[in-house]
Structures are given as structure tokens and as C-alpha cells.
Design an enzyme around this catalytic site. Structure first.
Site: not given
Length: 228
Positions: A116-117
């Protein structure tokens, strides 16, 4: 003279971005030993500082979920993190503005979590024309499969996978660069395992340099051996 190749990372054309190296995010990482993850990330931060590269730190939902950035990382970078609510740090106008203000087009990114990040800002930055290097051993996912799948997706989009030791040696490149040599060796000895142990051995046993510890090893007693 060290060739300033466009295909290599150089301190003067690169921004290092550290995304969400926070306790709650760390708890979810399973694809890499978490102490090794921290060790590698601190080494990466020390590399950026040693060579004077631009650095940006960002954090997500610090006081409601994720906790404070690792103190060891804060002590190296000594800058206030950009606070966000979004999983995608590229949604943060403040972060994007900070990146663009440097005028640099190469980004070295490490993040928790990979899927995700790290994934989201990498894809967005590539779309905007940045060259992105993802530091795979300073990033972690909630499963090995999630981490690996995200890395493949980023590579397919044009990102370059790299590790903390790759970054350190790639920026140094020439051992004749004496202004950074000792700093590189200090990072190696503190963070890179067998390589660092070998450096300590060579310094002390071959080159007869003093031991670097505050409480050095004194050989008391024992037998002296003659070697043929």
C-alpha cells in the site's frame, strides 16, 4: 573521477522518502525480520545524511493508530514528518510539494507496508515522470506474497528494486572518495553484518588500527603461537 551516470543513484539528484516507519505499521510486517528491517532502514537514512541527499519523512495517523516514527530514525534524519490520513502519500499535497521543491527527479522510497504505502506513491510518481527506486529490504508487507506481488507490480510499471547496501555502495562507487570513505565504513561496520565484521578484522588485524569499541578487547594471558 567518478562518472555521474544517469542510470545510477547520485546524492545530488535524488530524494530519499521514508514512509510510515511507525510501530503499529511494523507490527504487521511478516516478510522480513523486523529488527533487520529497522537496521536496514537506519543504514539507509545514515547513507542519505552522509552524502547530503534530500530527505523527506512522512507518517500516517500517528496519534490515532500508527504511533511515533521509530526514534532511531528520527535521531538520524532530525526533521519533522509530514502527517497524513491517506494510505497513498502521493495524495498529500504537502508531500508532493516537498518532493517537487527539490527539483530532483529520482526518488528512493522505503515504506510500510509494501502493498500500500510503497506501491501507491511509486505508481503515482512514475506516472508524473519520476524515476523511482524501491528499497525492498527497508520496506515490509503483511505477507511475503503481498510484498512480492507489490514489488512485481512496481517493477512492471518501471520502478527499480534496490537494497540498503546497494544504495550505500552505489553512491560511494569509488574508494578514492576519501571525504565519505570513513562514513561509509562506519555504516558498514554498524549495520551490514559479515561485511562489517570483515572490515573490523582487516582494520585491526591487517592494518593494525585501534579497535573502535569504547571498551576494547585486551588479550590477557593465553598462549602465543608461532605460525609458519
Amino acid at each position: 573521477m567518478t562518472f555521474n551516470a544517469k542510470s545510477l543513484i547520485n546524492a545530488d539528484d535524488t530524494v530519499f522518502i521514508f514512509v510510515d516507519h511507525q510501530p503499529q505499521m511494523s507490527f504487521g510486517v511478516v516478510n522480513i525480520d523486523r529488527q533487520q528491517l529497522k537496521n536496514n532502514t537506519i543504514a539507509l537514512a545514515k547513507t542519505a545524511k552522509l552524502f547530503g541527499a534530500s530527505t523527506i519523512v512522512t507518517a500516517v495517523e500517528t496519534e490515532s493508530f500508527s504511533g511515533y516514527i521509530w526514534p532511531e530514525l528520527m535521531d538520524v534524519l532530525k526533521q519533522d514528518p509530514i502527517e497524513r490520513t491517506s494510505m497513498n502519500s502521493w495524495d498529500s499535497e504537502e508531500l508532493v510539494a516537498a518532493v517537487k521543491a527539490t527539483g530532483k527527479k529520482k526518488l528512493v522510497i522505503a515504506a510500510l507496508w509494501t502493498e500500500a504505502c510503497l506501491l501507491y506513491p511509486t505508481l503515482c510518481a512514475i506516472e508524473e515522470g519520476f524515476e523511482v527506486y524501491i528499497v525492498t529490504d527497508c520496506s515490509g508487507g503483511t505477507s511475503k506474497e503481498a510484498h512480492d506481488a507489490a514489488v512485481r507490480r512496481m517493477e512492471q510499471a518501471g520502478a527499480h528494486s534496490i537494497t540498503a547496501i546497494n544504495v550505500l555502495l552505489e553512491i560511494q562507487r569509488d574508494w578514492a572518495k576519501r571525504e565519505s570513505y570513513d562514513g561509509v565504513m562506519n555504516i558498514v561496520r554498524e549495520h551490514f553484518g559479515a561485511y562489517g565484521m570483515g572490515v573490523d578484522y582487516a582494520y585491526t588485524m591487517v592494518h593494525k588500527a585501534p579497535q573502535r569499541g569504547e571498551f576494547p578487547h585486551k588479550v590477557v594471558g593465553g598462549l602465543k603461537h608461532e605460525h609458519a
